[in-house]
Design an enzyme around this catalytic site. Structure first.
Site, short mmCIF file in Angstrom:
data_model
loop_
_atom_site.label_atom_id
_atom_site.label_comp_id
_atom_site.label_asym_id
_atom_site.label_seq_id
_atom_site.Cartn_x
_atom_site.Cartn_y
_atom_site.Cartn_z
N ASP A 96 50.50 40.58 20.30
CA ASP A 96 49.63 39.65 21.24
C ASP A 96 49.33 38.93 21.69
O ASP A 96 48.56 37.35 21.60
CB ASP A 96 47.94 40.60 21.31
CG ASP A 96 48.12 39.78 22.48
OD1 ASP A 96 47.99 39.68 23.48
OD2 ASP A 96 46.15 40.08 21.75
N ASP A 98 49.61 36.91 24.50
CA ASP A 98 48.98 36.23 25.43
C ASP A 98 47.04 36.55 25.79
O ASP A 98 46.72 35.71 26.21
CB ASP A 98 49.29 36.68 26.93
CG ASP A 98 49.03 38.18 26.56
OD1 ASP A 98 48.41 38.80 25.82
OD2 ASP A 98 50.19 38.65 27.94
N GLN A 102 46.25 43.45 24.15
CA GLN A 102 46.75 44.38 24.89
C GLN A 102 47.99 43.98 24.22
O GLN A 102 48.66 42.81 24.46
CB GLN A 102 46.98 44.90 26.75
CG GLN A 102 45.82 45.28 26.81
CD GLN A 102 45.24 45.05 28.61
OE1 GLN A 102 46.59 45.18 29.08
NE2 GLN A 102 43.85 44.96 29.14
N ASP A 291 35.63 58.39 47.52
CA ASP A 291 36.24 58.51 45.87
C ASP A 291 35.80 60.00 45.12
O ASP A 291 36.64 60.09 44.23
CB ASP A 291 35.25 57.51 45.14
CG ASP A 291 35.58 55.71 44.94
OD1 ASP A 291 36.53 55.33 44.00
OD2 ASP A 291 35.41 55.50 46.78
N ARG A 336 25.14 53.21 55.06
CA ARG A 336 26.69 53.27 55.13
C ARG A 336 26.55 54.70 54.80
O ARG A 336 26.55 54.68 53.83
CB ARG A 336 27.03 51.41 54.60
CG ARG A 336 28.57 51.25 55.11
CD ARG A 336 28.37 49.78 55.20
NE ARG A 336 29.09 49.43 53.33
CZ ARG A 336 29.05 48.30 53.01
NH1 ARG A 336 27.79 47.45 53.40
NH2 ARG A 336 29.34 48.31 51.86
N GLN A 338 30.45 56.43 54.36
CA GLN A 338 32.00 56.46 54.37
C GLN A 338 32.86 57.74 54.48
O GLN A 338 32.33 58.34 55.48
CB GLN A 338 32.58 56.74 52.65
CG GLN A 338 32.32 55.34 52.13
CD GLN A 338 32.70 55.16 50.73
OE1 GLN A 338 33.18 56.10 49.72
NE2 GLN A 338 33.14 53.89 50.26
N ARG A 454 33.92 48.79 56.05
CA ARG A 454 33.37 48.97 54.74
C ARG A 454 33.12 50.90 54.45
O ARG A 454 33.47 51.15 53.45
CB ARG A 454 32.11 48.00 54.04
CG ARG A 454 32.48 46.50 53.83
CD ARG A 454 31.15 46.06 53.59
NE ARG A 454 31.70 44.59 53.98
CZ ARG A 454 32.55 44.17 52.95
NH1 ARG A 454 32.39 44.69 51.99
NH2 ARG A 454 33.02 42.44 52.56
N ASP A 459 38.62 48.75 52.98
CA ASP A 459 37.85 47.44 53.18
C ASP A 459 38.62 46.46 52.12
O ASP A 459 39.00 46.38 50.79
CB ASP A 459 36.29 46.97 52.91
CG ASP A 459 36.05 48.04 51.59
OD1 ASP A 459 36.95 49.41 51.32
OD2 ASP A 459 35.29 47.72 51.24
N GLU A 677 43.17 50.40 39.53
CA GLU A 677 42.65 50.72 41.49
C GLU A 677 44.26 51.00 41.87
O GLU A 677 43.59 52.41 42.78
CB GLU A 677 41.59 50.38 41.82
CG GLU A 677 40.85 50.26 42.56
CD GLU A 677 40.27 49.28 43.56
OE1 GLU A 677 39.38 49.54 44.12
OE2 GLU A 677 40.97 47.93 43.55
#
Length: 777
Positions: A96, A98, A102, A291, A336, A338, A454, A459, A677
């Site tokens: 490792d 850096d 990981q 989601d 709000r 979605q 949003r 967004d 993500e």
């Protein structure tokens, strides 16, 4: 020969008693320390394992002879005897480089380590080579540590496991569990943690909806029984989404109560227990709307039907008590919602419920469809989201002031000119603007569109910049068309073409006209039963509006329609393919989308959100937006795969899913099991240069959660692949190689894919995106 002294906690096993290799960590590491019976070597280090000094990097003696195909193979599967803590220390110290805990292709270690074999009690060693095996070793050691193991016998097969099988197994057996939350006395400490809370107060606060006295008393009892929590229990008013009220909560954010079940308390009485659900992950530690839909698709593939069903229960609860399915279950999201997916989510789950009690299943579906009908009429076809002139629905939420869940500096560049104009600092101006002491209509307009962005889920993107609240988007119209078809089909097929609504609310007028919406009189939902025909009529009418306002024949693409400027907004968005998912495109439109427009979005790693041409040039004053080119997101992939399959374009769906899963698998192999993500699909990199960075990449030694909808995309995507394609993905075979010579399948290569193909080296791609601490060369 002196006897071998074993560890006090050690249990011995014979080779034929070994447990299966590819099981989850709890089953693999959950027992006592184990050793196998073997011959005693005079220098055996079975007890107090002390591995040889790791090979020194850049010295001659660290070199190992290459393994050849004709080398002698062991007759039994190879296993290693490992001291957990010492080996973790050695791996990190050597590999490792850096310091991020990981082992990835950007680390400069030798990628070579000797491990003692179990059959020799650690006396003989075998070399572990390469990023993938070493990162898997680090992951396995971290999992063993989780189970308090001091030493382990580790199967080599866990280090060389097929990466597709390994990732899919981790998602199913580990990631979903790590992302599971409950809102009750046992789950509050985890769920109340909010990385988006900028108030500095970390004690948990829960808001209980009006009309739930039992729930309020339950949480008050939790606060009494667990005083260390400092739990603050607040009751919401009957109308919790009043913009002024919601703004008043900005300084005291909290989690919103969700659905609960009444269960036995073990003492002869009853108590409440939160229904579990899945959160997206990373900084998103609450229940989200769209989601959850994509997560539920992954859960259904993995057999977690009840978990997905529970998430629908929460949405039914939110519609009843909060007026809508919320953007997220925090106080600052009360105005709000979605993108709406409830009907398809409910029907997919209904089709997988246990058939032994169909009456209960129908009753559950009835509750979900009733909630969807209420949401449809009171949110999506009600003003201000409905534009009566065109009949198109828009993302147009209520709300006042500056969205509080963003980073502190997120709007600084927007606020600075207004602060300067009023002779105030940005902080002072923000406070006075939020309190309504300063009126700035232009800023009000900006935040109207910002909140709409949003609500759209996208967004942010230049597609929506300063105009989102005026747009009738193709994605929203497609989703509402699907709502109308789903509700009509459920009423006809499941409820004998008649559905009584139990809640009283206003029905939106139909057909949609300016005059009908000006008329204050509204029909009550309880006046008459719902029939399938009225919903099919709504769907047919919406399809006609989509064709009239959104379809562009000359460009073979759907576009958003600007209801203020009364013209199409010609930003090319991959959400045009949602029309295929919903089924509102004609066969001819579908063919034109696939034949003429797909090549605009298809790149090496799948589908980008929009075209580079539409996004425009990027500069210091005009930075990247994460929902623009070159970024790729799971929702766009899944919706397009399913849509293509629906219209008979299975080969195209398979090709696109192969591209995306190849990108995910190479990142998993090269970067210590990362599941982010989103991706830069042109450079095949999760190291993205966008305003919110990336989520799901900050972990130590072993990935714990992945990311909700990316996990789902992998499990759903695998269902599209043939066995041959799955093997090729596992071998990290580039799509450019796999589809070479594939005729029409290979013919839809975009310019962006060709450009990306020029750089095939994953290390080079990673280094190109890596921000060096020294600031570069």
């Amino acid at each position: 020969m002196p006897p071998v002294v074993s560890a006090a906690a050690a249990a011995f096993y014979d080779e034929h008693d070994l447990k299966p290799t590819h099981v989850d960590a709890a089953a693999y590491y959950g027992d006592k320390d184990y050793h196998n019976r073997t011959r005693a070597y005079s220098q055996s280090q079975m007890h107090g394992y002390n591995p040889k000094r790791p090979p020194a990097f850049q010295e001659d003696w660290h070199m190992r002879r290459r393994r050849m195909s004709h080398d002698e193979k062991p007759t039994a599967p190879r296993r290693f005897l490992i001291d957990v803590e010492e080996t973790i220390r050695v791996v990190l110290e050597q590999e490792d480089t850096d310091g991020d805990f990981q082992i990835s292709i950007t680390d400069a270690g030798p990628k070579l380590m000797a491990l003692g074999t179990a059959t020799s009690n650690g006396y003989k060693s075998f070399d572990i080579r390469g990023t993938y095996m070493l990162s898997n070793l680090l992951q396995e050691l971290a999992l063993a540590r989780d189970h308090n193991r001091k030493r382990i016998v580790l199967d080599e097969a866990r280090l060389t496991e097929n990466p597709v099988d390994r990732l899919s197994r981790m998602i199913k057996n580990s990631f979903w569990h790590s992302l599971t939350r409950r809102i009750d006395g046992d789950g509050l400490e985890i769920i109340c943690a909010d990385p988006k809370n900028r108030t500095g107060r970390i004690n948990p606060r829960i808001y209980v909806p009006h009309g739930e006295p039992k729930m309020a008393e339950y949480y008050r009892s939790v606060a009494r029984d667990k005083p260390h929590l400092n739990l603050d229990v607040q009751m919401l008013p009957a109308k919790p989404d009043d913009p002024q009220f919601v703004k008043s909560l900005n300084g005291k954010p909290g989690i919103l109560a969700l659905a609960m079940n009444e269960v036995d308390d073990g003492r002869g009485g009853k108590t409440l227990k939160g229904i579990p659900f899945i959160v997206p992950g990373a900084r998103f530690n609450e229940l989200y709307n769209w989601d959850s839909y994509f997560i539920s698709l992954g859960l259904l593939v993995d057999g977690y039907v009840n978990m997905a069903k529970g998430m629908v229960e929460h949405f039914i609860f939110e519609i009843k008590h909060y007026g809508k399915i919320l953007n997220g279950s925090r106080s600052y999201y009360l105005c709000r919602t979605q993108p709406p997916f409830l009907t398809d989510m409910a029907l997919q789950i209904y089709n997988q419920l246990d058939r032994s009690d169909m009456a209960a299943n129908r009753q559950w579906l009835k509750r979900a469809i009733q909630a969807a009908i209420k949401e449809y009429h009171t949110i999506w076809v009600a003003e201000p989201r409905m534009d009566p002139k065109t009949g198109l629905s828009r993302f147009r939420p209520d709300g006042l002031g500056i969205p509080p869940e963003t980073e502190a500096t997120h709007f600084t560049h927007i606020l600075e000119p207004f602060a300067h104009k009023n002779g105030l600092s940005v902080l002072e101006f923000s406070e006075k603007y939020n309190e309504g002491l300063i009126k700035e209509p232009d800023l009000d307009e900006y935040f109207l569109h910002d909140r709409a962005v949003r609500e759209s889920g996208h967004d942010t993107t230049y597609r929506f910049e300063k105009r989102c609240a005026n747009l009738g988007t193709i994605d929203l119209q497609a989703l509402l068309y699907k709502y109308e078809i789903d509700i009509g089909t459920a009423i006809r097929e499941v409820f004998d073409d008649e559905l009584e609504l139990e809640e009283d609310f206003d029905l939106a007028p139909f057909p949609v006209t300016v005059e009908s919406y000006k008329n204050p009189h509204r029909e009550s939902s309880k006046r008459r039963p719902q029939t399938s025909q009225e919903w099919f009529d709504r769907a047919e009418w919406r399809q006609a509006m989509i064709d009239k306002y959104l379809w562009n024949e000359s460009k073979s693409l759907y576009f958003d329609y600007d209801t203020a400027q009364e013209k199409q907004s010609l930003y090319e968005s991959v959400t045009a393919f949602w029309a295929l998912w919903a089924g509102c495109a004609s066969e001819e439109q579908a063919w034109k989308l696939v034949a003429n427009s797909m090549k605009k979005f298809e790149v090496l790693g799948g589908l980008v959100s929009g075209t580079e041409e539409s996004r425009g040039k990027i500069s210091l004053d005009r930075p990247n937006r994460q929902w623009d080119y070159p970024y790729a997101w799971p929702p766009h992939q899944i919706m397009t795969w399913v849509g293509l399959e629906r219209y008979g374009y299975l080969e195209e769906a398979q090709r696109l899913s192969y591209r995306f899963l190849y990108m995910m698998t190479t990142a998993f192999v090269d970067f210590n099991g990362v599941v982010p993500e989103k991706f830069d699909a042109v450079k095949l990199s999760h190291l993205v240069d966008a305003e919110y960075g990336n989520q799901g990449i900050d972990f130590k030694m072993v990935p714990r959660e992945g990311f909700g909808w990316m996990n789902a995309a992998y499990q759903v995507g695998l269902s599209f692949l043939t066995t041959h394609m799955r093997r090729a993905v596992a071998a990290c075979t580039s799509p450019e190689v796999f589809f070479r010579g594939g005729g029409a399948a290979a013919g839809l290569e975009s310019a962006a894919a060709a450009q990306a193909n020029a750089i095939q080296d994953p290390l080079g791609l990673a280094m190109e995106n890596l921000s060096l601490a020294s600031g570069g060369y």
